[in-house]
Design a protein around this motif. Structure first.
Motif, mmCIF file in Angstrom:
data_model
loop_
_atom_site.group_PDB
_atom_site.id
_atom_site.type_symbol
_atom_site.label_atom_id
_atom_site.label_comp_id
_atom_site.label_asym_id
_atom_site.label_seq_id
_atom_site.Cartn_x
_atom_site.Cartn_y
_atom_site.Cartn_z
ATOM 1 N N HIS A 192 0.983 -1.274 0.464
ATOM 2 C CA HIS A 192 -0.112 0.268 0.314
ATOM 3 C C HIS A 192 1.143 0.838 0.334
ATOM 4 O O HIS A 192 0.223 1.985 -0.011
ATOM 5 C CB HIS A 192 -0.745 -0.391 1.056
ATOM 6 C CG HIS A 192 -2.203 -1.538 0.974
ATOM 7 N ND1 HIS A 192 -2.908 -1.011 0.170
ATOM 8 C CD2 HIS A 192 -1.993 -2.423 1.691
ATOM 9 C CE1 HIS A 192 -3.420 -2.405 0.424
ATOM 10 N NE2 HIS A 192 -3.030 -2.965 1.009
ATOM 11 N N CYS A 246 -7.670 0.888 -5.196
ATOM 12 C CA CYS A 246 -6.933 0.277 -4.447
ATOM 13 C C CYS A 246 -7.968 -0.289 -2.794
ATOM 14 O O CYS A 246 -8.856 0.564 -2.544
ATOM 15 C CB CYS A 246 -5.707 0.373 -3.466
ATOM 16 S SG CYS A 246 -5.364 -1.291 -3.117
ATOM 17 N N CYS A 292 -7.798 -0.622 -0.241
ATOM 18 C CA CYS A 292 -7.466 -0.373 1.434
ATOM 19 C C CYS A 292 -7.917 1.092 1.371
ATOM 20 O O CYS A 292 -8.104 1.799 1.999
ATOM 21 C CB CYS A 292 -6.072 0.414 1.619
ATOM 22 S SG CYS A 292 -5.308 1.561 0.269
ATOM 23 N N CYS A 320 -1.608 2.444 -4.998
ATOM 24 C CA CYS A 320 -0.577 1.766 -4.541
ATOM 25 C C CYS A 320 -0.262 0.760 -4.907
ATOM 26 O O CYS A 320 -0.640 0.457 -6.159
ATOM 27 C CB CYS A 320 -1.511 0.628 -2.827
ATOM 28 S SG CYS A 320 -2.413 1.933 -2.009
HETATM 29 ZN ZN LIG Z 1 -3.919 0.162 -0.860
#
Ligand SMILES: [Zn+2]
Length: 313
Positions: free
Chosen positions: A172, A182, A184, A189
């Motif tokens: 990340h 992404c 996250c 990332c």
């Molecule tokens: Zn990420």
């Protein structure tokens, strides 16, 4: 001396008996823990995960009763103090669960747990050490390129898990501002470019054809320029991220592992060029990148060697 290493993957549970850093026996069970977590309450899902893992371990221990300890590489954040699993991005609904305690009730053998990427890092470190390939300060960075991108830092021969068990979430690191979205929640990332799925996305962006990273590798080896570009794109993102990492943690040795490392020759050139460009001049030429020779066994070997290390200390 034999130790057991457990690798909990996307759809498989793999249990390996490891002796002298080699897997001498492997039992593979089809077990989709992600699906179990998505289709059951957290309590039931957890009971099932413990039951499947324990039963597989009991089967292996029946055949190999001399195994001294069990190491489990688990895809989640492990509390460095209590060894409880605080959270697992791939196993939704699980918070603060005690894997070691649950399994210890069912098997009579010491059990240890570590984050899967950190366990694989430890395995790679031990193998480099055995081959006398590690620098004198016994520190190393591991980057695993698979479905996602994981990483680990070994500091003076010990796994460095950080204050909250979240150290080296290298997947990340943002390599392209405002880039691909992404899981996250951020954009751009490393994982979105240098993982198997990242390579698939790169190829899709240029050709509008959905292929797996393996299929794209086959095309690239046959001379397909778009397929090669998808891998070179992965190499550039990885070189960029690694330059950042090495500027923070000044190590000489880096191991690149995971399934994607089998196609290393396709992105090695782009990776080296980018790394060289982005590193501080004093570090150029001083970072040795080793390609894993264990491929998909690093998780099992690492978990077993981690258990051996813990059992002796
Ligand atoms: Zn990420």
């Amino acid at each position: 001396m034999q130790y057991i290493g457990v690798d909990i993957g996307g759809t498989n549970l793999r249990v390996g008996v490891v002796e002298k850093s080699k897997v001498i026996h492997e039992k593979r069970v089809l077990a989709d823990f992600s699906h179990i977590c998505q289709s059951n309450s957290p309590e039931i899902a957890w009971q099932k995960i413990i039951a499947i893992t324990s039963q597989t371990l009991l089967d292996v221990l029946n055949e190999f009763p001399d195994c001294k300890a069990v190491g489990i590489g688990f895809p989640g954040f492990i509390d460095p103090q209590t060894a409880s699993i605080m959270q697992s991005p791939n196993l939704p609904g699980l918070f603060d669960v005690d894997l070691v305690g649950g399994i210890r009730k069912l098997i009579h053998c010491p059990v240890f747990v570590e984050n899967d990427a950190l366990a694989a890092s430890y395995g790679e470190y031990c193998l480099l050490k055995e081959a006398n390939l590690i620098s004198t300060n016994d520190s190393m960075i591991y980057i695993g390129l698979g479905t996602g991108v994981g990483g680990g830092f070994i500091h003076k021969g010990e796994v460095f898990s950080g204050e909250h068990g979240v150290a080296m979430e290298v997947g990340h690191i943002i390599t392209y501002q405002g880039g691909r979205p992404c899981g996250c929640g951020n954009k751009g990332c490393l994982e979105q470019y240098a993982s198997a799925s990242g390579v698939s996305i790169s190829y899709y962006e240029s050709k509008k054809i959905q292929l797996t990273a393996q299929q794209i590798a086959d095309l690239a080896f046959d001379g397909d320029s778009d397929a090669l570009e998808a891998y070179e794109n992965a190499g550039r993102a990885l070189g960029m991220a690694l330059a950042h990492i090495v500027k923070v943690i000044d190590v000489s040795d880096v191991v690149i592992g995971g399934g994607m490392s089998q196609a290393w020759s396709l992105f090695e050139g782009a990776f080296n060029d980018q790394l060289d460009r982005d590193l501080i001049p004093v570090l150029r030429g001083k970072v040795k990148c080793h390609v894993s020779t264990t491929f998909d066994q690093a998780g099992m070997i690492g978990a077993a060697l981690f258990a051996e290390h813990k059992e002796k200390h």
